[in-house]
Design a protein around this motif. Structure first.
Motif, PDB file in Angstrom:
ATOM      1  N   ALA A  62       0.854  -1.204   0.000  1.00 45.83           N
ATOM      2  CA  ALA A  62       0.000   0.000   0.000  1.00 45.83           C
ATOM      3  C   ALA A  62       0.882   1.244   0.000  1.00 45.83           C
ATOM      4  CB  ALA A  62      -0.915  -0.011   1.226  1.00 45.83           C
ATOM      5  N   VAL A  63       1.936   1.232   0.810  1.00 45.11           N
ATOM      6  CA  VAL A  63       2.861   2.376   0.863  1.00 45.11           C
ATOM      7  C   VAL A  63       3.447   2.614  -0.534  1.00 45.11           C
ATOM      8  CG1 VAL A  63       5.024   3.218   1.857  1.00 45.11           C
ATOM      9  CG2 VAL A  63       3.396   1.990   3.295  1.00 45.11           C
ATOM     10  N   ALA A  64       3.857   1.523  -1.183  1.00 47.23           N
ATOM     11  CA  ALA A  64       4.479   1.649  -2.507  1.00 47.23           C
ATOM     12  C   ALA A  64       3.473   2.134  -3.553  1.00 47.23           C
ATOM     13  CB  ALA A  64       5.063   0.302  -2.928  1.00 47.23           C
ATOM     14  N   THR A  65       2.232   1.709  -3.406  1.00 54.01           N
ATOM     15  CA  THR A  65       1.185   2.165  -4.342  1.00 54.01           C
ATOM     16  C   THR A  65       1.122   3.689  -4.369  1.00 54.01           C
ATOM     17  OG1 THR A  65      -0.165   0.179  -4.040  1.00 54.01           O
ATOM     18  CG2 THR A  65      -1.306   2.162  -4.762  1.00 54.01           C
ATOM     19  N   ALA A  66       1.080   4.264  -3.165  1.00 58.35           N
ATOM     20  CA  ALA A  66       0.965   5.730  -3.075  1.00 58.35           C
ATOM     21  C   ALA A  66       2.198   6.399  -3.660  1.00 58.35           C
ATOM     22  CB  ALA A  66       0.793   6.140  -1.616  1.00 58.35           C
ATOM     23  N   VAL A 116      -7.121  -0.092   6.311  1.00 58.92           N
ATOM     24  CA  VAL A 116      -5.721  -0.353   6.690  1.00 58.92           C
ATOM     25  C   VAL A 116      -4.817   0.004   5.501  1.00 58.92           C
ATOM     26  CG1 VAL A 116      -4.061  -2.113   7.357  1.00 58.92           C
ATOM     27  CG2 VAL A 116      -6.373  -2.171   8.295  1.00 58.92           C
ATOM     28  N   ALA A 117      -5.221  -0.461   4.313  1.00 63.38           N
ATOM     29  CA  ALA A 117      -4.418  -0.136   3.125  1.00 63.38           C
ATOM     30  C   ALA A 117      -4.443   1.365   2.884  1.00 63.38           C
ATOM     31  CB  ALA A 117      -4.962  -0.872   1.906  1.00 63.38           C
ATOM     32  N   ALA A 118      -5.611   1.974   3.043  1.00 69.08           N
ATOM     33  CA  ALA A 118      -5.747   3.410   2.761  1.00 69.08           C
ATOM     34  C   ALA A 118      -4.815   4.237   3.639  1.00 69.08           C
ATOM     35  CB  ALA A 118      -7.196   3.852   2.968  1.00 69.08           C
ATOM     36  N   ILE A 119      -4.789   3.957   4.941  1.00 68.58           N
ATOM     37  CA  ILE A 119      -3.956   4.788   5.834  1.00 68.58           C
ATOM     38  C   ILE A 119      -2.479   4.543   5.545  1.00 68.58           C
ATOM     39  CG2 ILE A 119      -3.839   3.163   7.772  1.00 68.58           C
ATOM     40  CD1 ILE A 119      -4.288   7.019   7.997  1.00 68.58           C
ATOM     41  N   ASN A 120      -2.133   3.367   5.061  1.00 67.53           N
ATOM     42  CA  ASN A 120      -0.725   3.115   4.730  1.00 67.53           C
ATOM     43  C   ASN A 120      -0.350   3.747   3.396  1.00 67.53           C
ATOM     44  OD1 ASN A 120       0.785   1.365   6.818  1.00 67.53           O
ATOM     45  ND2 ASN A 120      -1.295   0.536   6.767  1.00 67.53           N
ATOM     46  N   MET A 121      -1.337   3.946   2.535  1.00 68.59           N
ATOM     47  CA  MET A 121      -1.091   4.731   1.319  1.00 68.59           C
ATOM     48  C   MET A 121      -0.847   6.190   1.734  1.00 68.59           C
ATOM     49  SD  MET A 121      -3.910   3.188  -1.317  1.00 68.59           S
ATOM     50  CE  MET A 121      -3.906   1.436  -1.739  1.00 68.59           C
ATOM     51  N   ILE A 122      -1.631   6.636   2.720  1.00 67.04           N
ATOM     52  CA  ILE A 122      -1.419   7.991   3.248  1.00 67.04           C
ATOM     53  C   ILE A 122       0.017   8.120   3.757  1.00 67.04           C
ATOM     54  CG2 ILE A 122      -2.043   9.534   5.159  1.00 67.04           C
ATOM     55  CD1 ILE A 122      -4.109   9.692   3.016  1.00 67.04           C
ATOM     56  N   TYR A 123       0.459   7.119   4.517  1.00 66.35           N
ATOM     57  CA  TYR A 123       1.823   7.104   5.074  1.00 66.35           C
ATOM     58  C   TYR A 123       2.847   7.222   3.933  1.00 66.35           C
ATOM     59  CZ  TYR A 123       5.939   5.025   7.477  1.00 66.35           C
ATOM     60  OH  TYR A 123       7.194   4.757   7.991  1.00 66.35           O
ATOM     61  N   GLY A 124       2.622   6.452   2.861  1.00 64.98           N
ATOM     62  CA  GLY A 124       3.551   6.474   1.721  1.00 64.98           C
ATOM     63  C   GLY A 124       3.561   7.832   1.042  1.00 64.98           C
ATOM     64  N   GLY A 125       2.365   8.368   0.789  1.00 64.27           N
ATOM     65  CA  GLY A 125       2.273   9.666   0.116  1.00 64.27           C
ATOM     66  C   GLY A 125       2.859  10.777   0.972  1.00 64.27           C
TER      67      GLY A 125
END
Lengths: 253, 75, 362
Positions: free
Chosen positions: A84-88, C60-69
């Motif tokens: 998920a982190v990598a997706t963003a 869970v995936a959404a907040i970790n995408m937030i973390y990545g962005g």
């Protein structure tokens, strides 16, 4: 006949450590596959000239400290969430090269949802999946890929499907997803395997930059201390026990 | 008849004595030294240096990238 | 000429995110806030501002995408509702632990468990007392109107980047679902990658140029003394937030003998309760905390010196009342009146409770 002694000089250099590997001593146990895999990834990024364009996502697990070893920008993800982190990161920086580096627990236990959906969305990243059939960092517990009968800290009498379920091959499952362009299983337990693995890494990175979708590179790897073997024995055990269940080779693309 | 010979330089402090290079060398050039480094590991060393062809099998598999490889042609 | 529209609170969150130049939204459907993502998908900002919108496979995936962005120095926002926000709590602790800026909207609903889809304020503790592992805090803004839903997206991003901390907009089903007139800001441009590298290049993931060492976004430290130093840094940060960022609104407190403290949708109801009480001859005022963290402790303590008693009216079993009691330190009685599970009180209920629990208190 003159004493034939190879001179140590630049012209005679055949192989040396890539500058993308830092000088930090790796915390991995002696002989652990992680170190070899890190080296190959670092070498390929270096050879592609992409050090300034690459962002890695490390997991929670033995390789949580990958960011101390490969000299690129890194995000350390919560356990299971690297995809998920990598997706963003890739969506926000489409021209960067983005990859995750995850263990079997991280990717195919707690992170199963994220792993499948990053592939299903066909994110243009590379997923490196280090499958050594055990949880190394936490002291050798069972992983989803622990083989039947294999002893671990949480299967002290051997994994019994009635109690602990079956090992599963996530690579063959995600190979069916449209978004995935390349799925391969590799290993680094012999020099020949290392050479093949490096080619697979290169192909995966190139796929991601060409926007072909997700590339999934599984390394069937050793955890000699978790398996309670010497490194050389572990490489042999891998060949005799892991590879028959997780056969190496390209599965898709 | 031209002859290719190789040699390796091992970073003995970085080596953890895992012996994977020893097992991977096609010409049995490597072995573990009797002495130990500052961490107490018997580091890898060339026990049959003359047999090294510089193929780098040891270097590419080494998990800690301790080995640098050289090769030279002798006529 | 101002752009004025009649919009739902949830829709305005989406519109404000686009207009404040957000770089990405990562979310997941959950009633009563799904319109946020629906609006974004319908508006297609990726075609205009280039904003990324992704429906994740879970909160869970959404907040970790937030973390990545956020780790890339980008302006990222998500929204959810109570159960979904619970799933996001681990991620929020990581984001605070890595000192990353982001905005999280909670359009709260009745709990616990699956609960109901009607409004509730029972996530106050979760929002204001960290709500996940470790000593960290969210900066929390509580909107009480559709206009504030709009404005607080801008304010939240400013606070997030000022303090390198996650900021929560704690709304509820009423504010999210109701429609009101709203004045929309004009489009603010997104930062370019170069501007981000220039401003945040010392910490953000941009790809490591030769000119700097690698950036690592992590919340991990195996040395407890280093981690303690980091925690002390967070404590100092939150002290600064408390010193600089407290916001509240007062209504008829100048001559008040009694005070009602209420936030968000409850405050709208209590304004009417104040008027009903005054019609019965009781001089009552209202204090509406706008920031729930930092809490308006000082102002409530001052008002406690002026009034004879305080009623805290909130749609939960009694959460903010604790912070009011901490502010008042026993100077005057503080009572609580609440409705739970998604039930909402009417103004006269609150007025009656004030009279019974405080004014006619034996």
């Amino acid at each position: 006949m003159a004493e034939m002694k190879v001179e140590i000089k630049k012209e005679n250099l055949v192989y040396q450590k890539t500058p993308l590997l830092t000088d930090n001593t790796m915390h991995y146990c002696p002989g652990c596959s992680h170190g070899t895999i890190h080296k190959l990834i670092a070498e390929v990024i270096d050879e592609m000239g992409m050090q300034e364009q690459t962002i890695g996502v490390s997991p929670v697990g033995c390789s949580v400290f990958a960011y101390n070893y490969i000299d690129i920008d890194w995000a350390e993800a919560a356990h299971g969430r690297a995809a998920a982190v990598a997706t963003a990161i890739k969506r926000l920086y489409p021209n960067k090269m983005v990859f995750t580096y995850q263990g079997d627990g991280d990717l195919s236990a707690i992170g199963t949802g994220e792993s499948i959906h990053v592939c299903n969305r066909g994110e243009n990243i590379v997923v490196f999946y280090i499958n050594n059939a055990i949880y190394g960092m936490t002291g050798g517990q069972m992983a989803p890929t622990t083989l039947i009968g294999m002893k671990t800290a949480t299967t002290p009498y051997g994994r019994d499907p009635k109690l602990h379920g079956y090992p599963y091959r996530i690579a063959t499952m995600i190979a069916q997803l449209e978004g995935v362009c390349y799925v391969t299983r590799q290993s680094v337990h012999t020099p020949a395997a290392v050479r093949k693995a490096k080619r697979a890494i290169r192909k995966a990175f190139e796929n991601s930059m060409a926007g072909k979708g997700t590339s999934f590179v599984e390394f069937v790897a050793t955890c000699n201390s978790g398996w309670k073997q010497t490194p050389v024995e572990a490489n042999k055990w891998l060949e005799e026990n892991m590879l028959p269940f997780y056969p190496v080779g390209d599965i898709k693309g | 008849m031209a002859k290719i010979k190789g040699t390796v330089v091992i970073d003995t402090e970085r080596c953890k004595g895992c012996e994977v290079c020893v097992a991977s060398c096609p010409c049995s050039v490597l072995g573990l030294a009797g002495e130990v480094n500052s961490k107490g590991y018997h580091f890898a060393t060339m026990v049959n240096p003359d047999d090294c062809t510089g193929c780098a099998s040891c270097a590419i598999i080494c998990p800690d990238t301790c080995i640098t490889v050289y090769r030279q042609k002798f006529d | 000429m101002e752009e004025v529209r009649l919009m739902k609170g949830n829709e305005v969150i989406a519109e404000a995110a686009i207009r404040c130049g957000a770089d990405a939204y990562f979310g997941y459907p959950i009633t009563p806030q799904s319109e946020v993502m629906e609006t974004l998908m319908e508006r297609q900002p990726w075609l205009s501002t280039g904003m990324v919108v992704v429906q994740a496979e879970s909160e869970v995936a959404a907040i970790n995408m937030i973390y990545g962005g956020a780790g890339c120095g980008k302006k990222v926002i998500t929204s959810s509702s109570s159960p979904g926000v619970s799933l996001m709590s681990e991620g929020m602790s990581y984001i605070a632990g890595a000192e990353l800026p982001c905005v999280i909207v909670n359009v709260s609903r009745g709990g616990p468990g699956l609960g109901t889809i009607q409004p509730s304020q029972a996530d106050y503790f979760q929002a204001c007392k960290g709500g996940a592992h470790g000593d960290f805090k969210l900066i929390v803004l509580a909107p009480a109107s559709v206009q504030e839903m709009h404005d607080f997206v801008f304010d939240a991003f400013e606070l997030a980047f000022k303090y390198h901390n996650p900021v929560m907009i704690l709304s509820d089903g009423v504010i999210g679902q109701m429609m009101e007139k709203v004045i929309l800001a004009d489009q603010h441009p997104r930062l370019t990658d170069e501007e981000i590298a220039e401003r945040y290049g010392s910490w953000a993931l941009t790809g490591k140029p030769a000119s700097r060492s690698r950036n690592v976004i992590t919340s991990l430290d195996l040395d407890p003394y280093e981690q303690e130093k980091f925690n002390q840094k967070l404590v100092a940060k939150y002290k600064e937030v408390e010193a600089n960022e407290v916001r509240y609104e007062e209504y008829l407190t100048e001559d008040a003998d009694y005070l009602i403290v209420a936030f968000g949708s409850s405050a709208r109801i209590c304004k009417k309760s104040v008027e009903l009480a005054r019609e019965q001859g009781h001089k009552v005022g209202l204090l509406r905390p706008i920031t729930l963290f930092p809490f308006p402790t000082q102002r409530i303590a001052e008002l406690a010196g002026q009034v004879k008693g305080i009623l805290v009216a909130e749609l939960n079993a009694g959460q903010m009342v604790e912070d009011v009691r901490l502010s008042v330190e026993g100077k005057v009685p503080v009572a609580h009146y609440g409705r739970m599970g998604g039930a909402v009180y009417s103004p006269d209920e609150v007025t009656d409770a004030l009279i019974e629990k405080i004014i006619n208190r034996k």
